[in-house]
Design a protein around this motif. Structure first.
Motif, PDB file in Angstrom:
ATOM      1  N   LYS A  30     -58.275  36.743 -13.743  1.00  0.00           N
ATOM      2  CA  LYS A  30     -57.306  35.787 -14.293  1.00  0.00           C
ATOM      3  C   LYS A  30     -57.816  35.170 -15.600  1.00  0.00           C
ATOM      4  O   LYS A  30     -57.098  35.104 -16.597  1.00  0.00           O
ATOM      5  CB  LYS A  30     -57.020  34.663 -13.261  1.00  0.00           C
ATOM      6  CG  LYS A  30     -56.481  35.197 -11.946  1.00  0.00           C
ATOM      7  CD  LYS A  30     -56.274  34.100 -10.922  1.00  0.00           C
ATOM      8  CE  LYS A  30     -57.565  33.464 -10.419  1.00  0.00           C
ATOM      9  NZ  LYS A  30     -58.444  34.371  -9.680  1.00  0.00           N
ATOM     10  N   GLY A  92     -59.329  30.841  -8.390  1.00  0.00           N
ATOM     11  CA  GLY A  92     -59.106  31.849  -7.345  1.00  0.00           C
ATOM     12  C   GLY A  92     -59.726  31.524  -5.999  1.00  0.00           C
ATOM     13  O   GLY A  92     -59.299  32.064  -4.979  1.00  0.00           O
ATOM     14  N   TRP A  97     -57.324  25.902  -3.909  1.00  0.00           N
ATOM     15  CA  TRP A  97     -55.894  26.195  -3.874  1.00  0.00           C
ATOM     16  C   TRP A  97     -55.028  24.954  -3.781  1.00  0.00           C
ATOM     17  O   TRP A  97     -53.826  25.036  -4.028  1.00  0.00           O
ATOM     18  CB  TRP A  97     -55.574  27.141  -2.713  1.00  0.00           C
ATOM     19  CG  TRP A  97     -55.909  28.556  -3.056  1.00  0.00           C
ATOM     20  CD1 TRP A  97     -56.596  28.997  -4.148  1.00  0.00           C
ATOM     21  CD2 TRP A  97     -55.558  29.722  -2.310  1.00  0.00           C
ATOM     22  NE1 TRP A  97     -56.722  30.357  -4.111  1.00  0.00           N
ATOM     23  CE2 TRP A  97     -56.101  30.828  -2.999  1.00  0.00           C
ATOM     24  CE3 TRP A  97     -54.864  29.942  -1.120  1.00  0.00           C
ATOM     25  CZ2 TRP A  97     -55.954  32.132  -2.547  1.00  0.00           C
ATOM     26  CZ3 TRP A  97     -54.707  31.235  -0.675  1.00  0.00           C
ATOM     27  CH2 TRP A  97     -55.246  32.316  -1.377  1.00  0.00           C
ATOM     28  N   CYS A 122     -54.718  39.272  -2.742  1.00  0.00           N
ATOM     29  CA  CYS A 122     -53.547  38.713  -3.433  1.00  0.00           C
ATOM     30  C   CYS A 122     -52.376  38.440  -2.495  1.00  0.00           C
ATOM     31  O   CYS A 122     -51.353  37.906  -2.937  1.00  0.00           O
ATOM     32  CB  CYS A 122     -53.143  39.548  -4.641  1.00  0.00           C
ATOM     33  SG  CYS A 122     -52.266  41.028  -4.278  1.00  0.00           S
ATOM     34  N   SER A 125     -51.239  34.808  -2.642  1.00  0.00           N
ATOM     35  CA  SER A 125     -50.536  34.461  -3.888  1.00  0.00           C
ATOM     36  C   SER A 125     -49.086  34.914  -3.810  1.00  0.00           C
ATOM     37  O   SER A 125     -48.168  34.187  -4.208  1.00  0.00           O
ATOM     38  CB  SER A 125     -51.201  35.131  -5.099  1.00  0.00           C
ATOM     39  OG  SER A 125     -52.572  34.900  -5.099  1.00  0.00           O
TER      40      SER A 125
END
Ligand SMILES: Nc1nc2c(ncn2[C@@H]2O[C@H](COP(=O)(O)OP(=O)(O)OP(=O)(O)O)[C@@H](O)[C@H]2O)c(=O)[nH]1
Ligand SMILES: [Mg+2]
Length: 200
Positions: A30, A92, A97, A122, A125
């Motif tokens: 990212k 990440g 989070w 992922c 996400s």
């Protein structure tokens, strides 16, 4: 009066600005993506990965990673004279989070970056954006410039809705990252057009 500036990074006052969140699991690239595409010096909040990560963060596949994002990345890219994108890179690691809700506020959409060597990282996400109704595109970061996986298989593994764009990319390459952003923006535009036609 026409806008004139000797600063090539200066914004035209007529440009529309949108916010896009770059999300995905730990170490998928990212920060690399935001840095590769930003026309301004990207803001980073990297800290050294310490022994506190041992047994907590899965470093498999990114053993050489020495730093991690602890708050956010920030960059900017002018996609056309009329459109400027502000990119917010999310942290990440699971423990950060709690910031994602704040970071996603006001976002037009999101890029979920995936690493095929650790595709499961992922899933959260994808869930996050699906549950909040935030449009997203998946960028599959082809580490080492190659991607052996079939995009259709990745799509099936992530159980993506057929309309969600999935684009193979190299997070280190500006043009490649632009391709992911354009795919996301086209997806957002299609969604808005569908909403308008449903109302008329
Ligand atoms: N070979 C290769 N290395 C990459 C690529 N993208 C990122 N990397 C490397 O992979 C590591 C992880 O990249 P980051 O950009 O820090 O990942 P991140 O998703 O921001 O990580 P967190 O913020 O800690 O979740 C770094 O060492 C990068 O140099 C890629 O496309 N190819
Ligand atoms: Mg990062």
């Amino acid at each position: 009066m026409a806008f004139a500036s000797s600063d090539p990074t200066a914004l035209s006052p007529d440009a529309a600005t949108v916010k896009i969140l770059v999300a995905g699991g730990f170490g998928v690239g990212k920060t690399t993506l935001v840095g590769a595409v930003s026309e301004t010096v990207p803001l980073r909040t990297e800290e050294l990965i310490t022994e506190a990560s041992v047994g907590v963060d899965d470093l498999a596949g990114v053993e050489r990673k020495t730093t991690t994002t602890v708050a956010m990345d920030f960059g900017r890219i002018t996609l056309s004279p009329a459109l400027v994108v502000y990119l917010f890179g999310a942290p990440g690691q699971d423990r950060f989070w709690f910031m994602w809700d704040d970071l996603s506020r006001g976002a037009l959409g999101a890029v979920v970056l995936a690493d095929t060597r650790r595709l499961d990282s992922c899933f959260p996400s994808v869930d996050f954006f699906e549950h909040r109704g935030i449009p997203f595109a998946v960028g599959v970061n082809c580490f080492n410039g190659r991607c052996d996986e079939d995009p259709a298989e990745i799509r099936a593994a992530l159980d993506l809705s057929p309309d969600v764009p999935l684009v193979l990319c190299d997070a280190r390459d500006k043009e490649s990252v632009k391709g992911v952003l354009v795919a996301l923006l086209e997806h957002v535009m299609r969604g808005l057009a569908a909403e308008v036609s449903a109302q008329s």
